[in-house]
Design an enzyme around this catalytic site. Structure first.
Site, short mmCIF file in Angstrom:
data_model
loop_
_atom_site.label_atom_id
_atom_site.label_comp_id
_atom_site.label_asym_id
_atom_site.label_seq_id
_atom_site.Cartn_x
_atom_site.Cartn_y
_atom_site.Cartn_z
CG ASN A 84 -1.44 1.25 1.66
OD1 ASN A 84 -2.15 1.67 0.66
ND2 ASN A 84 -1.57 2.22 2.42
CE1 TYR B 176 1.26 7.77 -5.43
CE2 TYR B 176 -0.78 8.54 -7.41
CZ TYR B 176 -0.48 7.73 -6.40
OH TYR B 176 -1.35 7.35 -5.25
#
Length: 242
Positions: A82, A146
């Site tokens: 995560n 990202y």
């Protein structure tokens, strides 16, 4: 949960100390797993503190040592990769040092953690690996770095799904859209026109909550979800439909 139960049902959540990661860790705890959070900071939730491991997941050596220690003590059958940082920037402003930082933390940590915890899953003939990616893999301004890392995670997940299927190990992705976290509000101040525009463009007309993502991760981690692998579930309020 006693030690025998912990050995049967152990989950590791990277970046689980706050926001979406914490919601995932708390949901898995509620589901009955012994949950180990690995993060650079201590978890905010008291129920996650005792088993947590503080580690800089961008440091490959430190991450490997922590994961090997966990693997020696527990038979981990659930791993949620995560952890992630954003570093928003337009193409002309993207910095190579940020590229390295995001690739090391967002992507390399997933590889290191999975390699360390995979033997126990193979030994049991069962495992669940979930990548927390993002709807930015479909494109978003100022997310060159990202989106590259999240796209890499999705690509790795599809490859791992094929490699590990015969061992009863599934690999899936949860890709959140606009979720109300401290990171989101930092990049999109609540009173800003940008934030208003984002919310207005969500078909469900609300921001997602960390628990929305946690629910999807819980589904993929369930032993009954064993016929689903290599997939990406967008938790986005309908943003990706149009």
């Amino acid at each position: 949960m006693n030690q025998d139960s912990a050995q049967r049902h152990c989950a590791v959540v990277t970046g689980g100390a706050r926001n979406i990661g914490q919601a995932i860790a708390l949901r898995l705890l509620q589901d009955g797993y012994h949950v180990i959070v690995a993060d650079i900071v201590e978890p905010e939730a008291d129920s996650l503190k005792a088993a947590a491991r503080q580690v800089d997941l961008a440091d490959a050596g430190a991450t490997q040592r922590v994961m090997e220690e966990i693997a020696e003590r527990y038979s981990v059958t659930r791993l949620v990769n995560n952890v992630g940082v954003v570093a928003p920037a337009l193409l002309e402003e993207a910095r190579l040092e940020d590229f390295d930082k995001l690739m090391h933390l967002n992507v390399r940590s997933a590889l290191v953690c999975t390699q360390a915890l995979l033997p126990a899953m193979k030994a049991r003939g069962m495992g669940r690996i979930v990548m927390n990616t993002s709807r930015v893999v479909l494109g978003k301004e100022a997310r060159t770095l990202y989106s590259a890392t999240k796209g890499a995670l999705q690509s790795m997940a599809r490859t791992w799904a094929l490699e590990l299927a015969e061992q009863g190990i599934t690999v899936n992705c949860v890709a959140p859209g606009p979720i109300a976290t401290s990171a989101f509000w930092q990049n999109n101040p609540p009173d800003s026109e940008r934030a208003r525009r984002i919310i207005d463009n969500i078909p469900l007309q609300r921001m997602g909550q960390p628990d929305d993502v946690a629910h999807a991760v819980s589904f993929f981690c369930d032993e009954r979800s064993g016929f689903i692998t290599g997939q990406t579930l967008f938790v986005c309020g309908g943003v990706t439909v149009g």
